[in-house]
Enzyme design. Sequence first.
Site, mmCIF file in Angstrom:
data_model
loop_
_atom_site.group_PDB
_atom_site.id
_atom_site.type_symbol
_atom_site.label_atom_id
_atom_site.label_comp_id
_atom_site.label_asym_id
_atom_site.label_seq_id
_atom_site.Cartn_x
_atom_site.Cartn_y
_atom_site.Cartn_z
ATOM 1 N N GLY A 179 -0.140 22.541 -19.606
ATOM 2 C CA GLY A 179 -0.729 21.050 -19.593
ATOM 3 C C GLY A 179 -0.575 20.466 -21.098
ATOM 4 O O GLY A 179 -1.245 19.212 -21.099
ATOM 5 N N GLY A 224 2.785 17.211 -15.218
ATOM 6 C CA GLY A 224 2.069 18.508 -15.382
ATOM 7 C C GLY A 224 1.168 18.745 -16.642
ATOM 8 O O GLY A 224 0.374 19.584 -16.971
ATOM 9 N N LYS A 244 -0.070 11.876 -22.980
ATOM 10 C CA LYS A 244 1.089 13.003 -22.741
ATOM 11 C C LYS A 244 0.361 14.161 -23.312
ATOM 12 O O LYS A 244 0.415 13.937 -24.709
ATOM 13 C CB LYS A 244 2.487 12.609 -22.952
ATOM 14 C CG LYS A 244 3.275 13.761 -22.915
ATOM 15 C CD LYS A 244 4.710 12.854 -22.877
ATOM 16 C CE LYS A 244 5.854 14.110 -22.853
ATOM 17 N NZ LYS A 244 7.170 13.512 -22.984
ATOM 18 N N ASP A 264 14.249 12.863 -12.679
ATOM 19 C CA ASP A 264 12.742 12.696 -12.708
ATOM 20 C C ASP A 264 12.489 12.028 -14.172
ATOM 21 O O ASP A 264 11.644 11.415 -14.726
ATOM 22 C CB ASP A 264 11.621 13.925 -12.794
ATOM 23 C CG ASP A 264 12.360 15.096 -13.556
ATOM 24 O OD1 ASP A 264 13.548 15.448 -13.586
ATOM 25 O OD2 ASP A 264 11.792 15.442 -14.486
#
Length: 486
Positions: free
Chosen positions: A126, A92, A113, A252
Amino acid sequence: MTNHTTGWNFDNSYARLPHSLFTKLDPTPVRSPELIILNEPVAASLGLKAEELKSEEGAALFGGNQIPDGAVPLAQAYAGHQFGHFNRLGDGRAILLGEQITPSGDRFDIQLKGSGRTPYSRGGDGRAALGPMLREYIVSEAMHALGIPTTRSLAVVTTGEPVYRETELTGAILTRVAASHLRVGTFQYVAAWGTPEELKILADYAIERHYPEIRSAANPYLALLEEVMKRQAKLISQWQLVGFIHGVMNTDNMTISGETIDYGPCAFMDTYDPKTVFSSIDVQGRYAYRNQPPIAAWNLSRLAEALLPLIHEDSDQAIEMAQDVISGFAALYQSDWMAGMRAKLGLFNEEEDDQSLFEALLDMMQDHQADFTNTFQALTFDTLEGSSLFRSPEFLEWHGKWQARLGRQQEGTEASHQLMRTNNPAVIPRNHRVEAALGAAEQGDFDVMRRLLEVLSTPYAHSPEQKEFANLPPKTTIPYQTFCGT
Ligand code: AMP
Ligand code: MG
């Protein structure tokens, strides 16, 4: 910036996988990227030239404003059980630039990131803030120095843009280096929404990338499950042996490679208490210290479920075979942990009562609220003072047993001492030290962080400079908490 001068040497094997696994897209450019820290040893091991990367173009690259030649930027799709609930996720706020092939032929993911929104952002912006990105940098580098498999941190840049959490914060981007970003959740994603062919392609890819030795196993997919389990059992035992609490062991956030990934609300335990949990959102204590091994097994069961169709065409048989593998986790973990505890206590051989010897020590540490790291330091250097634990009769009795146990092995005192020195770190990234470094960094002073990184880079040196970093934080009544809203 040409690749010739900087040393970028990308391949993009992930971009050649089925398209449902990712979305190709560039990072969203930022206003004024500025390099805060560059990891020169990591740059060198990747075949990159640090001097070139310290330029303005380096900042543009780590900020996502400039794409290096050969990169094929993409956001990866994945799923995950978050605190037990299954969700469709994905990068994301991260972009994989590609895979750097190092001069020695190794392959590492290079990921930004905090690089902007993607189709997987859901409600998120984001972006990432400077504090959490430097936190990941510090803790992941400390983990590496401790000898624990982990993703690495290549660089942090500030973006020149604010991010809004509870307050306005400095925006930043971390460049993460990983053996790969394949997660248990990547398999869950394909198992839930992909085709059987895609699942096979993904599994073959993971085998090729991380476990090439099982290519020709009788049942490569069952072997894959077994190998991931072995690496995870070893990894979690290493976490436990230094008191590391990950904080968000969602599926995840568990890699197929066996590297520690995603430093969110993680922290190292000071006082030994198996119930320790730091994450502010983990109200149930699901990811408390003592739960890390069983949660790893639970996560591996989710991987097993995803792999079932590949393990055997008959689903009942597949379940039986997978269960058979997963049931081995506890013994595997226990054996890794026991080996680690023996090393921490200077023991070379095995004796039947070892487990009770170790548990007795831990129980006493808990009763006396002893510091985890410093207790092992004191045992290593025989500086048994300054704690109620060391004055207690039960400890003196335990100490006698331990000394007798040491006396029953061939190796002498010096060998034991050496073994303990290299298995009991002098320093860990203690929370108050990390917070101090981040606080100073927020004010534009990066010296505190640099000094901390320096000390953390050789945790087994036991140098005089490290002494003050072993100090405990001032006692407070407010429990230390870490926050996930990074
Ligand atoms: P994490 O808890 O960091 O492992 O993240 C869980 C999921 O939330 C992942 O899919 C992340 O990509 C996503 N995520 C976390 N923070 C943000 C953000 N600021 N913007 C968009 N997505 C995010
Ligand atoms: Mg994550």
